[in-house]
Write a protein that holds these residues in place. Sequence first.
Motif, PDB file in Angstrom:
ATOM      1  N   MET A  44      63.407  29.066  -8.409  1.00 11.92           N
ATOM      2  CA  MET A  44      63.194  27.683  -7.913  1.00 11.92           C
ATOM      3  C   MET A  44      62.410  27.893  -6.476  1.00 11.92           C
ATOM      4  N   ASN A  45      61.981  28.939  -6.061  1.00 16.04           N
ATOM      5  CA  ASN A  45      61.426  29.136  -4.998  1.00 16.04           C
ATOM      6  C   ASN A  45      60.089  29.736  -5.542  1.00 16.04           C
ATOM      7  N   GLN A  46      59.178  29.048  -5.534  1.00 17.39           N
ATOM      8  CA  GLN A  46      57.846  29.328  -6.086  1.00 17.39           C
ATOM      9  C   GLN A  46      57.272  30.642  -5.168  1.00 17.39           C
ATOM     10  N   LEU A  95      66.576  42.195 -11.043  1.00 16.82           N
ATOM     11  CA  LEU A  95      66.109  41.917  -9.841  1.00 16.82           C
ATOM     12  C   LEU A  95      67.063  41.316  -9.094  1.00 16.82           C
ATOM     13  N   PRO A  96      67.643  41.616  -8.279  1.00 21.05           N
ATOM     14  CA  PRO A  96      68.558  40.603  -7.445  1.00 21.05           C
ATOM     15  C   PRO A  96      67.832  39.893  -6.237  1.00 21.05           C
ATOM     16  N   PHE A 119      57.553  27.915 -14.527  1.00 27.04           N
ATOM     17  CA  PHE A 119      57.555  29.435 -14.404  1.00 27.04           C
ATOM     18  C   PHE A 119      57.037  30.133 -15.737  1.00 27.04           C
ATOM     19  N   TRP A 120      57.828  29.677 -16.751  1.00 21.08           N
ATOM     20  CA  TRP A 120      57.473  30.408 -18.047  1.00 21.08           C
ATOM     21  C   TRP A 120      56.180  30.300 -18.619  1.00 21.08           C
ATOM     22  N   GLU A 151      66.352  33.304 -12.775  1.00 24.26           N
ATOM     23  CA  GLU A 151      67.371  32.236 -12.320  1.00 24.26           C
ATOM     24  C   GLU A 151      67.490  32.101 -10.833  1.00 24.26           C
ATOM     25  N   GLN A 152      68.397  31.617 -10.592  1.00 25.62           N
ATOM     26  CA  GLN A 152      68.586  31.335  -8.839  1.00 25.62           C
ATOM     27  C   GLN A 152      69.450  32.512  -8.574  1.00 25.62           C
ATOM     28  N   GLY A 153      69.050  33.541  -8.037  1.00 29.04           N
ATOM     29  CA  GLY A 153      69.636  34.666  -7.369  1.00 29.04           C
ATOM     30  C   GLY A 153      69.333  35.789  -8.134  1.00 29.04           C
ATOM     31  N   PHE A 154      68.469  35.996  -9.348  1.00 26.02           N
ATOM     32  CA  PHE A 154      68.258  37.268  -9.983  1.00 26.02           C
ATOM     33  C   PHE A 154      67.253  36.868 -11.033  1.00 26.02           C
ATOM     34  N   ALA A 155      66.535  37.973 -11.507  1.00 27.79           N
ATOM     35  CA  ALA A 155      65.587  37.920 -12.738  1.00 27.79           C
ATOM     36  C   ALA A 155      66.089  39.434 -13.308  1.00 27.79           C
TER      37      ALA A 155
END
Length: 152
Positions: free
Chosen positions: A119-121, A113-114, A14-15, A52-56
């Motif tokens: 992990m989900n492209q 951003l919730p 991702f990064w 992350e998983q759940g937010f940025a």
Amino acid sequence: MYSKAEKSKIRKDFWTAFGQYMKPVPSAEGTKVNWPNYKTGVKHLFFKMKAEQGFASIGIEFTHSDIELQQLFFEQLEEFKNILHSEVGEAWDWELHHVDEFGSIISRTQKTLPNVNVMNQNDWPKIISFLKPRIIALDAFWANMKPAFEEL
């Protein structure tokens, strides 16, 4: 469920993708910048982006171990709160002396951003669309405000 190695690789991918996407974008001063690893040039002051998983999230963090100095930097940033909010086009959350995921005391301002998952492209475009304008706006803000922090 992902293994630790798989999670690490997906985050790295991702990064890398974000960095490639941002590569052609110059800084506010017209120079080349490594956006995913933005250097503020001020010790203990960081622009942090998380996916992350759940937010940025994206924010400014003060990590100095001297709590009084950390508070001084935070209060200095608060003096520019209206300018920052104007530059990024929104209000951010402000936290003095927050305990981070590593147990360290930090102070920060950030926007989250919730409901996105690195992990989900399929969420990557949403995350990138969230981070891109904000890191560019932070850079523009910093181009004008950095001298006030270098003097501390």
